[in-house]
Design an enzyme around this catalytic site. Structure first.
Site, PDB file in Angstrom:
ATOM      1  N   GLY A   1      33.403  40.821  26.111  1.00 28.45           N
ATOM      2  CA  GLY A   1      33.168  40.597  27.526  1.00 28.45           C
ATOM      3  C   GLY A   1      33.411  41.859  28.323  1.00 28.45           C
ATOM      4  O   GLY A   1      34.161  42.746  27.908  1.00 28.45           O
TER       5      GLY A   1
ATOM      6  N   GLY B   1      33.558  43.293  32.594  1.00 31.43           N
ATOM      7  CA  GLY B   1      33.459  43.073  34.024  1.00 31.43           C
ATOM      8  C   GLY B   1      33.594  44.383  34.768  1.00 31.43           C
ATOM      9  O   GLY B   1      33.567  45.472  34.180  1.00 31.43           O
ATOM     10  N   GLY B   2      33.763  44.282  36.089  1.00 34.65           N
ATOM     11  CA  GLY B   2      33.824  45.482  36.895  1.00 34.65           C
ATOM     12  C   GLY B   2      35.085  46.288  36.688  1.00 34.65           C
ATOM     13  O   GLY B   2      35.102  47.504  36.915  1.00 34.65           O
ATOM     14  N   MET B   3      36.184  45.643  36.256  1.00 35.31           N
ATOM     15  CA  MET B   3      37.455  46.358  36.190  1.00 35.31           C
ATOM     16  C   MET B   3      38.107  46.275  34.819  1.00 35.31           C
ATOM     17  O   MET B   3      39.235  46.744  34.641  1.00 35.31           O
ATOM     18  CB  MET B   3      38.430  45.792  37.228  1.00 35.31           C
ATOM     19  CG  MET B   3      38.789  44.339  36.999  1.00 35.31           C
ATOM     20  SD  MET B   3      39.873  43.726  38.294  1.00 35.31           S
ATOM     21  CE  MET B   3      40.069  42.018  37.752  1.00 35.31           C
TER      22      MET B   3
ATOM     23  N   VAL C   1      36.976  43.155  27.606  1.00 31.53           N
ATOM     24  CA  VAL C   1      37.719  42.239  26.753  1.00 31.53           C
ATOM     25  C   VAL C   1      37.209  42.381  25.319  1.00 31.53           C
ATOM     26  O   VAL C   1      35.998  42.379  25.077  1.00 31.53           O
ATOM     27  CB  VAL C   1      37.561  40.769  27.223  1.00 31.53           C
ATOM     28  CG1 VAL C   1      38.424  39.839  26.368  1.00 31.53           C
ATOM     29  CG2 VAL C   1      37.954  40.643  28.687  1.00 31.53           C
TER      30      VAL C   1
ATOM     31  N   LYS D   1      42.471  42.296  26.689  1.00 32.06           N
ATOM     32  CA  LYS D   1      41.809  42.753  27.909  1.00 32.06           C
ATOM     33  C   LYS D   1      42.385  44.114  28.302  1.00 32.06           C
ATOM     34  O   LYS D   1      43.590  44.246  28.538  1.00 32.06           O
ATOM     35  CB  LYS D   1      42.015  41.746  29.032  1.00 32.06           C
ATOM     36  CG  LYS D   1      41.318  42.104  30.338  1.00 32.06           C
ATOM     37  CD  LYS D   1      41.458  40.967  31.333  1.00 32.06           C
ATOM     38  CE  LYS D   1      40.686  41.235  32.609  1.00 32.06           C
ATOM     39  NZ  LYS D   1      40.752  40.083  33.542  1.00 32.06           N
TER      40      LYS D   1
ATOM     41  N   ASP E   1      38.693  33.654  41.611  1.00 36.92           N
ATOM     42  CA  ASP E   1      37.387  33.958  41.006  1.00 36.92           C
ATOM     43  C   ASP E   1      36.979  32.845  40.041  1.00 36.92           C
ATOM     44  O   ASP E   1      36.623  33.121  38.888  1.00 36.92           O
ATOM     45  CB  ASP E   1      37.439  35.310  40.301  1.00 36.92           C
ATOM     46  CG  ASP E   1      36.052  35.866  39.984  1.00 36.92           C
ATOM     47  OD1 ASP E   1      35.069  35.381  40.588  1.00 36.92           O
ATOM     48  OD2 ASP E   1      35.951  36.776  39.148  1.00 36.92           O
TER      49      ASP E   1
END
Length: 348
Positions: free
Chosen positions: A41, A43-45, A48, A63, A157
């Site tokens: 996975g 994401g923006g920050m 994972v 993560k 979120d």
């Protein structure tokens, strides 16, 4: 598997992205006590990975946060605090946090690895879900959210990509749902300068109006986001579909949600009332808890289902149930009388 973005799907549109290099070269490397095996996975920050816990010989979701976050002292302090709070919540529908620490200037979180798929992948495959399945999934998510709110932890979120759907235990419980990415770093980001004026941490299609406007948030912002997720489960589309991000932002703050029945025929009007309250623009007009919202929604959906069922005195095709009519007189010789109460009931 815990993901910021479901594998094989386009990432959700987020504000305040923090770049993480895609060519990390970490596969096969050791980070703290974990051997990195596969990216699952992004994401923006954070990214994972599926990783192997070398000390306890188990698979975990690891993560890794963007390196610039570790250089901010305020973020690091909040990261440590929020990680401890999240790890202290023992709940069957929250992905457990095993460890949250720093190594060689990199912040990381080790969590339970959940095999299966997330809700986004399920919706992409199935489309709109039936009301019963929606209710089963929603009540598990609501239970997790309320448990976190009791510890003063707000998710901020809630979205299909953060709802993991694993195999259940039996026919009555066909899926076991986990909520992941819970509270960690989201409030910290908003307090450290990694978000700027006009930006927020959240996902446009599910974000509460108060998050967009920068107002203080509490558990009721998660009620709103869960309402958006439930709307999508029932209809196959998000409640505020618009042509561009600015239009979505405007709709989240000012436009009422469309009635469910206008998007998917057959859903009861009572469910519109429940969703309307969950998606109220002002937090004080929403349900006080996520479970209160979902319980009322399930009741509304069940009442709508019963209202469509045939009357109990028919067999579903409009034919009356009960004892069969007596045979005509000319046919009675081939029937035998039953019962000892003198009633003229016959059987062949």
């Amino acid at each position: 598997m815990p993901t910021d973005t479901a594998p094989g799907t386009a990432p959700d549109t987020e504000f305040a992205p923090l770049p993480v290099g895609r060519d990390s070269g970490l596969i096969g490397k050791r980070i703290a006590g974990y051997r990195v095996e596969e990216e699952i996975g992004r994401g923006g920050m954070a990214v994972v990975y599926r990783a192997h816990d070398l000390n306890l010989d188990r698979t975990v979701a690891l993560k890794l946060l963007a390196p610039e976050l570790a250089r901010d002292d305020t973020f690091r302090r909040r990261f440590a605090h929020e990680s401890r709070v999240a790890a202290s919540i023992d709940h069957p529908h929250i992905v457990p946090v095993f460890e949250a620490s720093e190594t060689e200037g990199m912040l990381y979180i080790a969590m339970r690895y959940v095999p299966g798929q997330d809700l986004r992948a399920l919706e992409d495959r199935e489309g709109a879900l039936d009301p019963v399945t929606t209710g089963r999934i929603a009540i598990q998510v609501a239970s997790a959210l309320d448990a976190a709110h009791a510890h003063d932890l707000v998710h901020r979120d809630v979205k299909p990509g953060n709802i993991l759907v694993a195999e259940g235990t039996d026919r009555d419980h066909p899926e076991h749902v986990y909520l992941t990415d819970f509270g960690l770093t989201k409030k910290s980001l908003s307090l450290t300068g990694f978000t700027t004026v006009g930006q927020f941490v959240g996902t446009l299609d599910y974000v509460a109006p108060e998050q967009i406007s920068g107002k203080p948030v509490d558990g009721r912002c998660d009620v709103y986001s869960l309402g958006c997720v439930v709307f999508e489960m029932l209809t196959g589309v998000v409640p505020f579909r618009r042509d561009d991000d600015i239009a979505v932002l405007w709709a989240q703050q000012y436009d009422p949600p469309p009635p469910l029945s206008e998007v998917r025929a057959g859903l009861p009007d009572a469910a519109d009332t429940v969703l309307g309250k969950a998606l109220a623009k002002a937090p004080e007009e929403r349900y006080g808890t996520c479970l209160e919202f979902v319980m009322e929604l399930r009741a509304a959906l069940e009442r709508g289902t019963r209202a469509k069922e045939p009357p109990r005195d028919t067999d579903g095709g409009g034919r009356p149930q009960g004892p069969p009519p007596e045979p005509p007189a000319w046919a009675r010789p081939v029937f035998r009388r039953i019962g000892e109460d003198g009633a003229d009931r016959f059987d062949r």
